[in-house]
Design an enzyme around this catalytic site. Structure first.
Site, short mmCIF file in Angstrom:
data_model
loop_
_atom_site.label_atom_id
_atom_site.label_comp_id
_atom_site.label_asym_id
_atom_site.label_seq_id
_atom_site.Cartn_x
_atom_site.Cartn_y
_atom_site.Cartn_z
N SER A 44 44.89 24.53 -48.70
CA SER A 44 43.99 23.43 -49.08
C SER A 44 43.40 22.67 -47.91
CB SER A 44 44.71 22.46 -50.01
OG SER A 44 44.62 22.93 -51.33
N LYS A 47 39.74 22.29 -48.27
CA LYS A 47 39.05 21.20 -48.96
C LYS A 47 38.42 20.21 -47.99
CE LYS A 47 41.70 21.43 -53.27
NZ LYS A 47 42.85 22.27 -52.94
N SER A 104 44.31 16.71 -53.86
CA SER A 104 44.05 18.10 -53.50
C SER A 104 43.86 18.96 -54.75
CB SER A 104 45.19 18.66 -52.63
OG SER A 104 44.77 19.80 -51.94
N LYS A 207 44.61 15.94 -44.16
CA LYS A 207 44.69 16.84 -45.31
C LYS A 207 45.89 17.77 -45.22
CE LYS A 207 43.19 18.27 -49.18
NZ LYS A 207 44.61 18.49 -49.50
#
Length: 446
Positions: A44, A47, A104, A207
């Protein structure tokens, strides 16, 4: 992203390949790296690119934060972690951004891509165009969320580069990544990175990522005093061990980074979006090919023309793509400025008799909130600083009109500043100037 937050996903996985990178965020200097160019599964961390393009799309008018996005069957069917969107449901674009950044959520990430480019495949192509423009040379995206897919790969170096661009290119959105929880429209969601945010002093993003193939990944940024460090880890064995490793790397970064470093923000990439009216992809060039020519005031007559001579030396010294064109621009600007009494320029003198050094070069607006400024470089002489201010004002009239052009002398030289801007205008002006490869950073109040 497979449930990074899935409760009690195994706290240890088969060991995924490990990679790490630490940089001084202020100038991009590498402070530590290990396997930094090995292509691995980003999970992720993907993202970050989805969100970067979402911010870009909003800033360029492709979509608004209040646009109601209709959720497709494809987006609704994404596996956890997810917001729980239903096919046919409509939700504001801002909530999709929050869900993707904080929780997320895979369904939100897919919906973002489809809302901007019409399909996830088209969005993936834009992700790859943007990655190339950012200099992420070892990255290939296949989807908007980061679930494992053949060929969907990146590196610790590329993800660190992306994290730095998220921080500096769209600072007005960066606070999303430090929210411990936020409203995503249909529910309140918790931050997948909340443990590090709570435990590490100065941490404010960015993140997390987890899949079985990737392990536990994280790009983290922290600020202490005037230092800011970004650390990236691929292949952590658990949330706890990954966070401990990131904390160790951040400590290393703060220990190795210099106390005083000139801020050198990364250059904005060319805009990779599409013109909705024509459907054609836009490529924004970064070089200034022509500056707009100020119109002469109606009161200017032939008798006023000799005043151009006083500024001819400045016009001739301007270093731009088209010398003749910009010379005329600068002469016209000087003529208008001298006519309304807002600027006074000293002619060249011998070094032994330096000219007077006034601080104020032109007018200022004192409208409320206009206490910010920008710096466009430090120069060896006042004349060089004034020349750069005039050149920059001509190149960026849209945001700098009405600002104060001010040269400040200090022990290191002559600072070329524009003052009297709002925070938003200063940020926008710097982004636009950086896109033209002009050095710029914002100056706060006081």
């Amino acid at each position: 992203m497979l449930a990074f937050c899935v409760a009690m996903a195994p706290m240890a996985t088969n060991a995924a390949p490990y990679a790490a990178m630490v940089v001084d965020a202020r100038d991009g200097k590498v402070l530590h790296s290990r396997n930094a160019d090995t292509r691995l599964h980003p999970a992720s961390l993907t993202k970050m690119m989805t969100l970067y393009i979402a911010f870009e799309a909003v800033e360029n008018g492709e979509i608004s934060l209040d646009t109601k996005v209709k959720i497709s069957k494809n987006a609704a069917a994404e596996p956890p972690s997810k917001l729980g969107l239903q096919s046919g449901q409509r939700i504001a674009f801002r909530y999709l951004i929050r869900a993707a950044a904080v929780k997320s959520a895979n369904d939100a990430a897919t919906a973002i891509g489809e809302a901007i480019e019409g399909s996830e495949a088209a969005f993936a192509r834009r992700m790859n165009r943007t990655a190339k423009a950012l200099g992420m040379s070892n990255t290939t995206f296949k989807n908007a969320h980061g679930l494992t897919e053949s060929g969907h790969m990146s590196t610790a170096r590329d993800m660190t580069t992306l994290g730095r661009h998220v921080l500096y290119d769209y600072p007005e959105y960066y606070n999303l990544f430090s929210r411990r929880s936020t409203s995503a429209g249909i529910k309140t969601v918790n931050n997948t990175n909340r443990r590090l945010l709570a435990a590490y002093r100065g941490a404010d993003g960015i993140k997390t990522g987890y899949t079985r193939a990737a392990g536990f990944n994280l790009v983290a940024s922290a600020e202490r005093g005037n230092k800011r460090v970004i650390a990236t880890v691929f292949g952590g064995r658990s949330t706890a061990t990954r966070n401990a490793k990131v904390a160790e790397l951040l400590d290393l970064g703060f220990g190795r980074s210099a106390t005083r470093v000139a801020l050198r923000k990364p250059a904005l990439p060319g805009y990779q979006g599409s013109n909705k009216a024509t459907g054609k992809t836009i490529r924004v060039t970064t070089a200034v090919k022509k500056s707009l020519r100020p119109r002469l005031r109606p009161s200017q007559t032939a008798e006023a023309q000799p005043s151009v001579v006083a500024g001819a030396a400045i016009a001739e010294a301007s270093v731009v793509a088209s010398a003749e064109l910009i010379e005329h621009d600068i002469q016209s600007a000087l003529l208008q400025a001298q006519d309304d009494g807002s600027i006074t320029l000293a002619s060249h003198q011998e070094e032994a008799t330096p000219p007077p050094q006034p601080k104020v070069v032109t007018r200022i607006s004192t409208a409320g909130g206009r206490h910010w400024g920008i710096n466009v470089g430090r120069y060896n002489s006042r004349y060089a600083a004034e020349k750069m201010l005039l050149k920059t004002a001509l190149a960026e009239m849209a945001t700098l009109d009405g600002s104060l052009r001010k040269v400040v002398k200090n022990s290191r030289g002559f600072e070329a500043n524009f003052m009297g801007l709002s925070k938003d205008t200063a940020d926008l002006a710097c982004r636009r100037l950086q896109a033209r490869q002009i050095t710029c950073y914002t100056l706060g109040p006081g």
